[in-house]
Design a protein around this motif. Structure first.
Motif, PDB file in Angstrom:
ATOM      1  N   ASP A 186       3.819   0.165   4.533  1.00  0.00           N
ATOM      2  CA  ASP A 186       2.518  -0.453   4.755  1.00  0.00           C
ATOM      3  C   ASP A 186       2.342  -1.636   3.817  1.00  0.00           C
ATOM      4  O   ASP A 186       2.010  -1.476   2.645  1.00  0.00           O
ATOM      5  N   SER A 244      -1.032  -5.884   9.063  1.00  0.00           N
ATOM      6  CA  SER A 244      -0.238  -4.877   8.389  1.00  0.00           C
ATOM      7  C   SER A 244       1.178  -4.933   8.949  1.00  0.00           C
ATOM      8  O   SER A 244       1.366  -5.153  10.141  1.00  0.00           O
ATOM      9  N   GLN A 265       0.350  -5.153   3.541  1.00  0.00           N
ATOM     10  CA  GLN A 265      -0.746  -5.973   4.060  1.00  0.00           C
ATOM     11  C   GLN A 265      -0.520  -7.423   3.651  1.00  0.00           C
ATOM     12  O   GLN A 265      -0.283  -7.712   2.479  1.00  0.00           O
ATOM     13  N   ALA A 280       6.139  -8.997   6.502  1.00  0.00           N
ATOM     14  CA  ALA A 280       4.900  -9.536   5.922  1.00  0.00           C
ATOM     15  C   ALA A 280       5.109 -10.980   5.468  1.00  0.00           C
ATOM     16  O   ALA A 280       4.247 -11.838   5.690  1.00  0.00           O
ATOM     17  N   TYR A 306       0.824  -1.212   0.000  1.00  0.00           N
ATOM     18  CA  TYR A 306       0.000   0.000   0.000  1.00  0.00           C
ATOM     19  C   TYR A 306       0.852   1.254   0.000  1.00  0.00           C
ATOM     20  O   TYR A 306       0.456   2.281  -0.515  1.00  0.00           O
TER      21      TYR A 306
END
Length: 79
Positions: free
Chosen positions: A48, A60, A50, A67, A44
């Motif tokens: 950020d 997040s 996700q 991640a 994002y």
């Protein structure tokens, strides 16, 4: 002495895709073990990322690496 489970090396393959969500294009990285897709990471913004498994958001993260770790951790719990 108890029987200890050996850790197996797991090869994870990543594929970069572009996806349009709500009219905006995002970079998506799909994670695979063998031919099975285990998760996706949607970038994002700069900090950020996700993480998704089976189209369900699992959190997040501030970095791409975190991640990836989150998806692997979740996958390990379910396997």
């Amino acid at each position: 002495m108890k029987n200890m489970k050996k850790n197996k090396e797991i090869q994870i393959r990543m594929e970069e895709k572009k996806r349009i969500l709500q009219g905006q294009e995002y970079e998506v990285t799909e994670l695979y073990i063998g031919k099975k897709k285990i998760g996706e990471i949607l970038a994002y913004g700069v900090k950020d990322f996700q993480a998704f498994m089976d189209d369900e958001a699992i959190g997040s993260n501030k970095t791409f690496e975190l991640a990836v770790e989150a998806i692997i951790r979740q996958w390990n719990l379910h396997e």
